[in-house]
Design a protein around this motif. Structure first.
Motif, PDB file in Angstrom:
ATOM      1  N   LEU A   1      -6.785  -0.755   0.190  1.00  0.00           N
ATOM      2  CA  LEU A   1      -5.554   0.027   0.260  1.00  0.00           C
ATOM      3  C   LEU A   1      -4.667  -0.168  -0.959  1.00  0.00           C
ATOM      4  O   LEU A   1      -3.903   0.720  -1.303  1.00  0.00           O
ATOM      5  N   SER A   2      -4.727  -1.344  -1.605  1.00  0.00           N
ATOM      6  CA  SER A   2      -3.716  -1.602  -2.619  1.00  0.00           C
ATOM      7  C   SER A   2      -4.232  -1.517  -4.040  1.00  0.00           C
ATOM      8  O   SER A   2      -3.448  -1.230  -4.938  1.00  0.00           O
TER       9      SER A   2
ATOM     10  N   ALA B   1       0.814  -1.211   0.000  1.00  0.00           N
ATOM     11  CA  ALA B   1       0.000   0.000   0.000  1.00  0.00           C
ATOM     12  C   ALA B   1       0.847   1.262   0.000  1.00  0.00           C
ATOM     13  O   ALA B   1       0.450   2.265  -0.584  1.00  0.00           O
TER      14      ALA B   1
END
Lengths: 184, 154
Positions: free
Chosen positions: B142-143, A69
């Motif tokens: 989040l990714s 992330a």
């Protein structure tokens, strides 16, 4: 065995210091993982395998999420100096809290003793009651499961609620639909 | 978010089922051996994260999309809440009355068996569902969602 604990504690402290002080984000994330791994080893040597398993799995997952992330999209290094005044303030506050805390350490029970071990003649303590009657009352062979899901299950319900609320907030803040409307 | 090379894809296609089975084992035997719902849920989530990292986002959209993960999360939370409340029907005066153990299993001496301990395996299952789905949702959110980038036309 205590020497092993001191080595592991020193390892965790060094890893945490490097994680704070380094300029590179990737090595900082790796140092956080190393600190968590040391914590997991300490739990394993203290004969708490439930906590050790949970710690190591959560640590690996957090490492993956943090790398995926943060590293792949942001700047991977920290630039600029720290403010002098805030460092001084935080060091003074931590020192004062530590000096107060040393008084608290004197009242702790001995290492390895349960915290509620003061036993009277008429009543058993809670920890001894769980150990002797846990299997008979709940039927679970793993005494940790019988404590967290039967005797103290209300606490677990609170934890589940906290996790649910935080995931709800993250999903609402980072959702996809609103960004489409903003873009077009 | 594209997949990785063919080596990673092959090895992860062999390994994913082992990780998933280990997560199920940790969850199901949580009342007999170390482990439990939380660790099992994290392992289940990590098997899907391995799939997403190795094969890219398209596989995840087919197998466990975001709407399904959020529904599994809500089902786990509601199941755990329901277990806490069902005990009131069996004459309890507090949350989490272990009604199966007290009413049925205590007479059969079923200790150390897989079917024992009443509501504890059910609670483990609910917590594993909840934790696995929610941690996978954290990873997805989040990714794979890029801020500042326009969403792809689907």
């Amino acid at each position: 065995m205590p020497i092993l604990f001191y080595v592991l504690l020193l390892f965790i402290i060094i890893a945490a210091l490097i994680a704070v002080e380094t300029q590179n984000l990737l090595s900082s994330v790796i140092c956080i993982g190393a600190a968590g791994f040391g914590g997991s080893l300490i739990f394993l040597f203290l004969k708490a395998p439930d906590i050790a398993i949970t710690q190591i799995t959560v640590e690996v997952l957090a490492l993956i999420i943090l790398i995926r992330a943060t590293i792949s999209r942001d700047k991977t290094f920290i630039s600029g100096d720290r403010e002098f005044f805030s460092v001084i303030v935080s060091v003074v506050v931590v020192l004062v809290l530590f000096l107060i805390g040393t008084r608290v350490f004197d009242t702790f029970p001995k290492f390895g003793e349960p915290a509620f071990a003061v036993e009277t003649k008429t009543e058993q303590t809670a920890s001894k009651h769980y150990l002797t009657n846990g299997l008979k009352e709940t039927g679970a062979a793993n005494i940790v499961a019988s404590v967290i899901l039967d005797y103290r299950a209300y606490d677990t319900l609170g934890e589940a609620t906290v996790l649910f609320t935080s995931i709800l907030g993250a999903t609402v803040l980072l959702r996809k639909q609103a960004k489409i409307k903003v873009q077009t | 978010m594209n997949g990785m090379t063919i080596i990673v894809k092959n090895i992860s296609s062999w390994i994913k089922i082992l990780i998933f089975l280990f997560g199920i084992y940790i969850t199901l035997f949580g009342h007999l051996t170390p482990g439990g719902g939380f660790a099992g849920g994290v392992i289940l989530a990590s098997s899907y994260i391995l799939l997403t990292l190795a094969f890219g986002k398209r596989v995840t959209d087919e197998n466990l999309p975001l709407w399904l993960a959020s529904r599994l999360d809500c089902i786990g939370a509601l199941l755990f809440l329901a277990i806490s409340l069902v005990g009131f029907l069996f004459g309890a005066s507090f949350f989490f009355y272990n009604f199966i153990q007290q009413k049925y299993l205590a007479q059969h001496a079923s200790d150390f068996h897989l079917v024992s301990a009443g509501t504890i395996p059910l609670s483990n299952f609910a917590i594993a569902l909840k934790v696995g789905a929610s941690l996978f949702m954290v990873f997805l959110v989040l990714s794979t969602f890029r801020p500042g980038e326009p969403a792809q036309q689907e």
